[in-house]
Design a protein around this motif. Structure first.
Motif, PDB file in Angstrom:
ATOM      1  N   VAL A 135       0.847  -1.194   0.000  1.00  0.00           N
ATOM      2  CA  VAL A 135       0.000   0.000   0.000  1.00  0.00           C
ATOM      3  C   VAL A 135       0.881   1.242   0.000  1.00  0.00           C
ATOM      4  O   VAL A 135       1.800   1.367   0.830  1.00  0.00           O
ATOM      5  N   TYR A 136       0.581   2.168  -0.899  1.00  0.00           N
ATOM      6  CA  TYR A 136       1.340   3.409  -0.996  1.00  0.00           C
ATOM      7  C   TYR A 136       0.384   4.584  -1.199  1.00  0.00           C
ATOM      8  O   TYR A 136      -0.740   4.404  -1.690  1.00  0.00           O
ATOM      9  N   LEU A 137       0.851   5.780  -0.850  1.00  0.00           N
ATOM     10  CA  LEU A 137       0.053   6.990  -1.014  1.00  0.00           C
ATOM     11  C   LEU A 137       0.741   7.955  -1.977  1.00  0.00           C
ATOM     12  O   LEU A 137       1.967   8.092  -1.966  1.00  0.00           O
ATOM     13  N   CYS A 186      -1.058   6.358 -13.133  1.00  0.00           N
ATOM     14  CA  CYS A 186       0.071   6.216 -14.042  1.00  0.00           C
ATOM     15  C   CYS A 186       1.234   5.456 -13.409  1.00  0.00           C
ATOM     16  O   CYS A 186       1.917   4.679 -14.091  1.00  0.00           O
ATOM     17  N   LEU A 187       1.475   5.655 -12.128  1.00  0.00           N
ATOM     18  CA  LEU A 187       2.518   4.880 -11.474  1.00  0.00           C
ATOM     19  C   LEU A 187       2.114   3.414 -11.366  1.00  0.00           C
ATOM     20  O   LEU A 187       2.947   2.508 -11.525  1.00  0.00           O
ATOM     21  N   GLY A 188       0.841   3.163 -11.089  1.00  0.00           N
ATOM     22  CA  GLY A 188       0.368   1.783 -11.050  1.00  0.00           C
ATOM     23  C   GLY A 188       0.514   1.108 -12.398  1.00  0.00           C
ATOM     24  O   GLY A 188       0.977  -0.040 -12.493  1.00  0.00           O
ATOM     25  N   LEU A 189       0.124   1.819 -13.459  1.00  0.00           N
ATOM     26  CA  LEU A 189       0.251   1.246 -14.797  1.00  0.00           C
ATOM     27  C   LEU A 189       1.706   1.057 -15.196  1.00  0.00           C
ATOM     28  O   LEU A 189       2.066   0.055 -15.819  1.00  0.00           O
ATOM     29  N   ALA A 190       2.549   2.016 -14.843  1.00  0.00           N
ATOM     30  CA  ALA A 190       3.970   1.905 -15.186  1.00  0.00           C
ATOM     31  C   ALA A 190       4.610   0.699 -14.526  1.00  0.00           C
ATOM     32  O   ALA A 190       5.535   0.091 -15.078  1.00  0.00           O
ATOM     33  N   THR A 191       4.120   0.345 -13.344  1.00  0.00           N
ATOM     34  CA  THR A 191       4.631  -0.832 -12.653  1.00  0.00           C
ATOM     35  C   THR A 191       4.276  -2.115 -13.402  1.00  0.00           C
ATOM     36  O   THR A 191       4.986  -3.115 -13.315  1.00  0.00           O
ATOM     37  N   LEU A 192       3.185  -2.056 -14.174  1.00  0.00           N
ATOM     38  CA  LEU A 192       2.712  -3.233 -14.892  1.00  0.00           C
ATOM     39  C   LEU A 192       3.100  -3.247 -16.366  1.00  0.00           C
ATOM     40  O   LEU A 192       3.021  -4.305 -17.006  1.00  0.00           O
ATOM     41  N   VAL A 218      -2.985   0.318  -4.228  1.00  0.00           N
ATOM     42  CA  VAL A 218      -2.953  -0.992  -3.570  1.00  0.00           C
ATOM     43  C   VAL A 218      -2.500  -2.021  -4.595  1.00  0.00           C
ATOM     44  O   VAL A 218      -3.174  -2.241  -5.611  1.00  0.00           O
ATOM     45  N   LEU A 219      -1.346  -2.627  -4.331  1.00  0.00           N
ATOM     46  CA  LEU A 219      -0.814  -3.676  -5.192  1.00  0.00           C
ATOM     47  C   LEU A 219      -1.079  -5.014  -4.512  1.00  0.00           C
ATOM     48  O   LEU A 219      -0.484  -5.303  -3.461  1.00  0.00           O
ATOM     49  N   PHE A 220      -1.978  -5.784  -5.087  1.00  0.00           N
ATOM     50  CA  PHE A 220      -2.356  -7.037  -4.446  1.00  0.00           C
ATOM     51  C   PHE A 220      -1.263  -8.099  -4.573  1.00  0.00           C
ATOM     52  O   PHE A 220      -1.266  -9.073  -3.822  1.00  0.00           O
ATOM     53  N   ASP A 221      -0.331  -7.889  -5.492  1.00  0.00           N
ATOM     54  CA  ASP A 221       0.849  -8.745  -5.604  1.00  0.00           C
ATOM     55  C   ASP A 221       2.039  -7.981  -5.027  1.00  0.00           C
ATOM     56  O   ASP A 221       2.562  -7.061  -5.660  1.00  0.00           O
ATOM     57  N   TRP A 245       8.615  -3.157  -4.881  1.00  0.00           N
ATOM     58  CA  TRP A 245       9.872  -2.419  -5.061  1.00  0.00           C
ATOM     59  C   TRP A 245       9.865  -1.647  -6.379  1.00  0.00           C
ATOM     60  O   TRP A 245      10.332  -0.509  -6.443  1.00  0.00           O
ATOM     61  N   GLU A 246       9.329  -2.261  -7.419  1.00  0.00           N
ATOM     62  CA  GLU A 246       9.215  -1.565  -8.701  1.00  0.00           C
ATOM     63  C   GLU A 246       8.387  -0.289  -8.538  1.00  0.00           C
ATOM     64  O   GLU A 246       8.744   0.771  -9.061  1.00  0.00           O
ATOM     65  N   PHE A 247       7.282  -0.392  -7.798  1.00  0.00           N
ATOM     66  CA  PHE A 247       6.451   0.793  -7.582  1.00  0.00           C
ATOM     67  C   PHE A 247       7.201   1.845  -6.781  1.00  0.00           C
ATOM     68  O   PHE A 247       7.133   3.040  -7.095  1.00  0.00           O
ATOM     69  N   GLU A 248       7.901   1.431  -5.742  1.00  0.00           N
ATOM     70  CA  GLU A 248       8.625   2.393  -4.918  1.00  0.00           C
ATOM     71  C   GLU A 248       9.645   3.173  -5.738  1.00  0.00           C
ATOM     72  O   GLU A 248       9.800   4.389  -5.577  1.00  0.00           O
ATOM     73  N   LEU A 249      10.361   2.481  -6.606  1.00  0.00           N
ATOM     74  CA  LEU A 249      11.342   3.163  -7.450  1.00  0.00           C
ATOM     75  C   LEU A 249      10.665   4.157  -8.383  1.00  0.00           C
ATOM     76  O   LEU A 249      11.137   5.291  -8.557  1.00  0.00           O
TER      77      LEU A 249
END
Length: 348
Positions: free
Chosen positions: A54-56, A65-71, A214-217, A222-226
């Protein structure tokens, strides 16, 4: 009489109080504050996902866009509705944050169907190295036109995505409004149906400015954090984001606000149905309605101080009787008296 958008209203007093309480003493920065731990724990409970990351962030655009970029690698494409916020209202931010991934539009409406999604996916990866590769599917819940996907519809779309090994992201700027309409659990609406990443909206539903991703996986964390850091969304004084979200989740304020906003629209819609010439483009499912009304009626409402968005046509010029498609949005704070005053102007 403000019906322009649910982001024009005030922040809820409990949110403001939480911010004031957070504004004392010192707190560890960058999301290591105690309030963030409360947020993380609570969202995991709400979604019945104890391992979720979970991130804010501060805006819905950043959350999507950050969620999509992670995927989505830059060589791929995101499948979305032609009316999706990521297509029409984010100034190519998805392409920017992903490093160049394109968007492939699915169907003609704001809601995607499994058949249209299947055809769109089949239409990509037909040119080998010369074309975009298949990437994530993005669903908007509730949609930009105020419709909602049922749990079964979400599951059906996720099933199509899974057939091709594609992840699913959900733009939930109005997730709370859709959830109270669907009368299901957050887990049923998301990961149990096959959603991988959720943008969980707060700003349009009573917060000052905060969204959760919210990343259920948790393998994607770490990818999202970066990407969050690189995308300038890792707040130093993070406690002010945490304070908003913590208060939003306490005692289910997020659901209470959504119920109020939806109830306000139900009251407005009931009155609009009594107006000669009023036509609904879609049956309002949440706090958004698209209604056609004669230009002269809309001009009179505007002159009386009503705020709304004319979606098609020119409000100021043309045949007074021409029907114009107009969007009305209600938020949690809209007084019933203002709705009734607005409706009274339509009948006088």
């Amino acid at each position: 009489m403000f019906f322009g958008s649910d982001n024009t209203g005030p922040a809820h007093p409990q949110i403001m109080q939480a911010l004031a309480e957070a504004n004392t003493g010192y707190a560890t920065p960058y999301g290591a504050d105690p309030l963030m731990e409360e947020v993380r724990t609570r969202l995991r409970e709400i979604f019945e996902a104890p391992e979720a990351a979970v991130y804010l962030v501060a805006t819905g655009t950043a959350a999507n866009c950050l969620g999509l970029a992670t995927l989505c690698p830059p060589t791929h494409t995101v499948f979305c509705s032609p009316n999706a916020h990521i297509h029409v209202d984010e100034c190519n931010a998805p392409e920017f944050y992903t490093g160049g991934a394109k968007l492939t539009l699915v169907g003609q409406e704001d809601k995607i169907t499994p058949e249209a999604l299947h055809d769109a996916i089949e239409g990509e990866e037909v040119r080998g190295v010369h074309g975009p590769q298949r990437g994530p599917v993005s669903l908007t819940q509730a949609t930009e036109f105020g419709q909602t996907y049922s749990v079964a519809e979400v599951a059906a779309l996720c099933s199509v995505a899974r057939d091709y090994g594609l992840p699913v992201q959900m733009d939930g700027a109005r997730f709370a409004n859709a959830l109270v309409t669907a009368n299901c659990t957050p887990a049923e609406m998301t990961w149990r149906a096959g959603v991988d990443v959720l943008s969980f909206g707060g700003t349009k539903n009573g917060c000052m400015g905060v969204e959760a991703v919210v990343l259920f996986d948790p393998a994607k964390a770490w990818e999202f954090e970066l990407r969050r850091k690189r995308g300038a969304q890792l707040f130093s004084k993070h406690r002010y984001l945490s304070a908003q979200m913590a208060a939003y989740l306490r005692d289910d304020l997020w659901l209470s606000n959504a119920r109020s906003a939806n109830a306000n629209m139900a009251r407005l819609a009931e009155g609009l149905r009594q107006v000669p010439g009023a036509r609904f483009a879609y049956e309002p499912a949440v706090n958004i309605a698209f209604v056609t009304l004669p230009r002269a009626v809309l001009q009179r409402l505007k002159a009386e101080g009503a705020v709304f968005n004319v979606w098609t046509g020119n409000l100021d010029k043309g045949d007074p009787e021409e029907p114009l498609l107009t969007r009305f949005v209600t938020d949690w704070s809209l007084p019933e008296a203002e709705i009734d005053r607005f409706l009274s102007l339509l009948t006088t």
